[in-house]
Design a protein around this motif. Sequence first.
Motif, PDB file in Angstrom:
ATOM      1  N   GLY A  25     -26.343   0.497 -42.760  1.00  0.00           N
ATOM      2  CA  GLY A  25     -25.952   0.373 -43.508  1.00  0.00           C
ATOM      3  C   GLY A  25     -24.462   1.085 -43.717  1.00  0.00           C
ATOM      4  N   ARG A  26     -23.596   1.117 -42.273  1.00  0.00           N
ATOM      5  CA  ARG A  26     -22.498   1.016 -42.601  1.00  0.00           C
ATOM      6  C   ARG A  26     -21.302  -0.267 -42.030  1.00  0.00           C
ATOM      7  NH1 ARG A  26     -20.530   4.899 -39.219  1.00  0.00           N
ATOM      8  NH2 ARG A  26     -22.351   4.711 -37.677  1.00  0.00           N
ATOM      9  N   LEU A  27     -21.613  -0.321 -41.118  1.00  0.00           N
ATOM     10  CA  LEU A  27     -21.179  -2.303 -40.602  1.00  0.00           C
ATOM     11  C   LEU A  27     -22.202  -3.700 -41.711  1.00  0.00           C
ATOM     12  CD1 LEU A  27     -19.649   0.383 -38.474  1.00  0.00           C
ATOM     13  CD2 LEU A  27     -20.510  -1.103 -36.946  1.00  0.00           C
ATOM     14  N   THR A  28     -21.231  -3.960 -40.997  1.00  0.00           N
ATOM     15  CA  THR A  28     -22.086  -5.731 -42.080  1.00  0.00           C
ATOM     16  C   THR A  28     -21.228  -6.482 -40.649  1.00  0.00           C
ATOM     17  OG1 THR A  28     -21.725  -4.706 -44.321  1.00  0.00           O
ATOM     18  CG2 THR A  28     -22.260  -6.735 -43.367  1.00  0.00           C
ATOM     19  N   ILE A  29     -21.939  -7.757 -40.651  1.00  0.00           N
ATOM     20  CA  ILE A  29     -21.839  -8.940 -39.800  1.00  0.00           C
ATOM     21  C   ILE A  29     -21.732  -9.848 -41.339  1.00  0.00           C
ATOM     22  CG2 ILE A  29     -23.992  -9.387 -38.782  1.00  0.00           C
ATOM     23  CD1 ILE A  29     -22.483 -10.424 -36.404  1.00  0.00           C
ATOM     24  N   SER A  30     -20.978 -11.063 -40.524  1.00  0.00           N
ATOM     25  CA  SER A  30     -20.459 -12.014 -41.903  1.00  0.00           C
ATOM     26  C   SER A  30     -20.053 -13.319 -40.652  1.00  0.00           C
ATOM     27  CB  SER A  30     -20.172 -11.839 -43.282  1.00  0.00           C
ATOM     28  OG  SER A  30     -18.898 -11.938 -43.082  1.00  0.00           O
ATOM     29  N   LYS A  37     -17.458   7.066 -37.731  1.00  0.00           N
ATOM     30  CA  LYS A  37     -17.406   7.867 -37.072  1.00  0.00           C
ATOM     31  C   LYS A  37     -17.003   8.271 -36.278  1.00  0.00           C
ATOM     32  CE  LYS A  37     -22.241   8.269 -39.276  1.00  0.00           C
ATOM     33  NZ  LYS A  37     -23.382   8.358 -38.959  1.00  0.00           N
ATOM     34  N   PRO A  38     -16.620   9.241 -35.239  1.00  0.00           N
ATOM     35  CA  PRO A  38     -16.128   9.114 -34.124  1.00  0.00           C
ATOM     36  C   PRO A  38     -16.279   8.815 -32.686  1.00  0.00           C
ATOM     37  CG  PRO A  38     -15.563  11.334 -35.131  1.00  0.00           C
ATOM     38  CD  PRO A  38     -16.845  10.655 -36.375  1.00  0.00           C
ATOM     39  N   GLU A  39     -18.326   8.837 -32.743  1.00  0.00           N
ATOM     40  CA  GLU A  39     -18.566   7.783 -32.386  1.00  0.00           C
ATOM     41  C   GLU A  39     -18.833   6.597 -32.224  1.00  0.00           C
ATOM     42  OE1 GLU A  39     -19.780  10.257 -34.651  1.00  0.00           O
ATOM     43  OE2 GLU A  39     -21.891  10.513 -34.764  1.00  0.00           O
ATOM     44  N   ASP A  40     -18.478   5.891 -33.229  1.00  0.00           N
ATOM     45  CA  ASP A  40     -18.357   4.186 -33.242  1.00  0.00           C
ATOM     46  C   ASP A  40     -16.781   4.612 -31.956  1.00  0.00           C
ATOM     47  OD1 ASP A  40     -19.144   4.661 -37.151  1.00  0.00           O
ATOM     48  OD2 ASP A  40     -20.147   4.653 -34.900  1.00  0.00           O
ATOM     49  N   THR A  41     -16.128   5.771 -31.833  1.00  0.00           N
ATOM     50  CA  THR A  41     -14.984   4.969 -30.853  1.00  0.00           C
ATOM     51  C   THR A  41     -15.248   4.174 -29.766  1.00  0.00           C
ATOM     52  OG1 THR A  41     -13.985   6.765 -31.627  1.00  0.00           O
ATOM     53  CG2 THR A  41     -13.291   5.440 -29.446  1.00  0.00           C
ATOM     54  N   ALA A  42     -14.764   2.841 -29.259  1.00  0.00           N
ATOM     55  CA  ALA A  42     -15.164   1.690 -28.867  1.00  0.00           C
ATOM     56  C   ALA A  42     -14.490   1.023 -28.643  1.00  0.00           C
ATOM     57  CB  ALA A  42     -16.180   1.528 -28.762  1.00  0.00           C
ATOM     58  N   VAL A  43     -14.259   0.128 -27.729  1.00  0.00           N
ATOM     59  CA  VAL A  43     -14.045  -1.316 -27.548  1.00  0.00           C
ATOM     60  C   VAL A  43     -15.091  -2.096 -28.183  1.00  0.00           C
ATOM     61  CG1 VAL A  43     -12.966  -3.193 -26.275  1.00  0.00           C
ATOM     62  CG2 VAL A  43     -12.093  -0.855 -25.685  1.00  0.00           C
ATOM     63  N   ASP A  71     -29.509   0.331 -34.890  1.00  0.00           N
ATOM     64  CA  ASP A  71     -30.063   1.678 -36.080  1.00  0.00           C
ATOM     65  C   ASP A  71     -29.057   2.705 -36.940  1.00  0.00           C
ATOM     66  OD1 ASP A  71     -33.732   2.421 -34.514  1.00  0.00           O
ATOM     67  OD2 ASP A  71     -32.248   0.562 -36.243  1.00  0.00           O
ATOM     68  N   SER A  72     -27.873   2.887 -35.377  1.00  0.00           N
ATOM     69  CA  SER A  72     -26.916   4.027 -35.230  1.00  0.00           C
ATOM     70  C   SER A  72     -25.991   3.070 -36.419  1.00  0.00           C
ATOM     71  CB  SER A  72     -25.900   3.969 -33.913  1.00  0.00           C
ATOM     72  OG  SER A  72     -25.537   2.821 -33.499  1.00  0.00           O
TER      73      SER A  72
END
Length: 122
Positions: free
Chosen positions: A64-69, A85-91, A60-61
């Motif tokens: 609409g912003r990320l798309t897998i293909s 968004k800053p909260e997308d920061t991750a490995v 859910d997070s």
Amino acid sequence: QLQASGGGLVQAGGSLRLSCAASGRSFSSYGMGWFRQAPGKEREFVATISWNGGRTYYADSVKGRLTISRDNPENTVYLQMNSLKPEDTAVYFCAAKLSTGIWTLKDQYDYWGQGTLVTVSS
């Protein structure tokens, strides 16, 4: 084997495209997924895609912003990341499961890539 790439530093609102290249001749036999792990947190599901790209499912997070293909002749799965968004920061990790379906739990996957770091600055 899976090799993820495409991570980097981007400002909030920006875009990145991650790639995950798979070795071997049976790529189309695998359902694929992307997961991410932020510092101090558990690895979480991001998106998954079926063997032919006909089915996808997102956390859910990121909807609409990320798309897998995927591109089966190129043995590659992608994660297009927009409006970051800053909260997308991750490995970010790609994963493969020997199945034609879609899968959301990390324990369901058979193979994992090494991860690529995405940092989103505010």
